[in-house]
Design an enzyme around this catalytic site. Structure first.
Site, PDB file in Angstrom:
ATOM      1  N   CYS A  10       0.906  -1.400   0.000  1.00 23.27           N
ATOM      2  CA  CYS A  10       0.329   0.087  -0.086  1.00 23.27           C
ATOM      3  C   CYS A  10       1.186   1.223   0.359  1.00 23.27           C
ATOM      4  O   CYS A  10       1.754   1.045  -0.102  1.00 23.27           O
ATOM      5  CB  CYS A  10      -1.113  -0.090   1.480  1.00 23.27           C
ATOM      6  SG  CYS A  10      -0.077   0.378   2.657  1.00 23.27           S
ATOM      7  N   ASN A  13       2.785   1.630   4.291  1.00 24.22           N
ATOM      8  CA  ASN A  13       3.041   0.094   4.928  1.00 24.22           C
ATOM      9  C   ASN A  13       2.240   0.464   6.689  1.00 24.22           C
ATOM     10  O   ASN A  13       3.373  -0.406   7.753  1.00 24.22           O
ATOM     11  CB  ASN A  13       3.925  -0.425   4.817  1.00 24.22           C
ATOM     12  CG  ASN A  13       4.541  -1.289   5.385  1.00 24.22           C
ATOM     13  OD1 ASN A  13       5.468  -2.217   5.490  1.00 24.22           O
ATOM     14  ND2 ASN A  13       3.339  -2.945   4.561  1.00 24.22           N
ATOM     15  N   ARG A  16      -3.442  -1.279   5.361  1.00 22.76           N
ATOM     16  CA  ARG A  16      -3.591  -2.002   4.273  1.00 22.76           C
ATOM     17  C   ARG A  16      -3.018  -2.923   4.109  1.00 22.76           C
ATOM     18  O   ARG A  16      -3.351  -4.111   4.165  1.00 22.76           O
ATOM     19  CB  ARG A  16      -4.523  -1.306   3.220  1.00 22.76           C
ATOM     20  CG  ARG A  16      -5.101  -0.461   3.714  1.00 22.76           C
ATOM     21  CD  ARG A  16      -5.826   0.449   1.854  1.00 22.76           C
ATOM     22  NE  ARG A  16      -4.506   1.503   1.471  1.00 22.76           N
ATOM     23  CZ  ARG A  16      -4.831   1.925   0.075  1.00 22.76           C
ATOM     24  NH1 ARG A  16      -4.909   1.839  -0.293  1.00 22.76           N
ATOM     25  NH2 ARG A  16      -3.469   3.210   0.078  1.00 22.76           N
ATOM     26  N   SER A  17      -1.511  -2.708   4.123  1.00 19.61           N
ATOM     27  CA  SER A  17      -0.935  -3.515   3.391  1.00 19.61           C
ATOM     28  C   SER A  17      -0.632  -4.674   4.621  1.00 19.61           C
ATOM     29  O   SER A  17      -1.092  -6.163   4.552  1.00 19.61           O
ATOM     30  CB  SER A  17       0.280  -3.811   2.575  1.00 19.61           C
ATOM     31  OG  SER A  17       0.848  -2.150   3.341  1.00 19.61           O
ATOM     32  N   ASP A 127      -7.921   4.065   1.019  1.00 12.75           N
ATOM     33  CA  ASP A 127      -6.539   4.014   2.186  1.00 12.75           C
ATOM     34  C   ASP A 127      -7.895   4.514   3.270  1.00 12.75           C
ATOM     35  O   ASP A 127      -8.631   5.564   3.113  1.00 12.75           O
ATOM     36  CB  ASP A 127      -6.820   4.979   1.803  1.00 12.75           C
ATOM     37  CG  ASP A 127      -4.945   5.425   2.434  1.00 12.75           C
ATOM     38  OD1 ASP A 127      -5.120   4.235   4.247  1.00 12.75           O
ATOM     39  OD2 ASP A 127      -4.282   5.723   2.351  1.00 12.75           O
TER      40      ASP A 127
END
Length: 159
Positions: A10, A13, A16-17, A127
């Site tokens: 993303c 970091n 989302r990731s 996001d």
């Protein structure tokens, strides 16, 4: 079983990731695939080097049984394109940025996480950083759904 590796990406970091990283890692453990599949996450930017995931991401994930506390933000690196079998981005901007830096021979590895969704018809995982509670819950809903589809894909690669 052979080894397979997945990188979630993303922007920073921290939302989302790492959420996808933690959810998918949890699913792999639940299906006895932790030794066969490695998981990591990174950001297209280096805004939060070595920072833990956003406290809101951690809190919402914890309510669903996912522990993100050991994860630390990092920026995607050139070596990641060689190392990982699948590089899954969260949105169109991430896709553009990652594809711009990815060598041509590895472009096929770069995909959107939402391509693996089974129930939701969302092209991206938006996001949640500047939004409210519902954004973090929506990320988890989308990530859990796509992770189920991803698990099916990965299982076919390692067995």
């Amino acid at each position: 079983m052979k080894n397979y590796s997945v990188l979630f990406v993303c922007l920073g970091n921290i939302c989302r990731s790492p959420t996808a990283h933690g959810v998918f890692r949890h699913m792999l453990a639940g299906h006895g695939l932790s030794d066969a599949v490695s998981v990591d996450s990174a950001g297209t930017s280096n805004y939060h080097p070595n920072s833990p995931p956003d406290a809101r991401s951690q809190a919402h994930a914890a309510k669903r049984g996912y522990d993100l506390s050991d994860l630390r933000a990092r920026q995607i690196q050139a070596a990641d394109f060689e190392t990982f079998d699948l590089i899954l981005v969260m949105d169109w901007d991430n896709l553009t940025q990652v594809k711009q830096t990815c060598p041509p021979r590895h472009q096929h590895k770069v995909r959107r996480l939402s391509e693996f969704s089974l129930q939701f018809d969302s092209p991206v995982v938006a996001d949640p950083y500047f939004g409210g509670v519902e954004g973090f819950e929506r990320v988890l809903d989308l990530v859990e759904d796509a992770s189920e589809g991803l698990l099916r894909h990965v299982r076919a690669q390692v067995t």
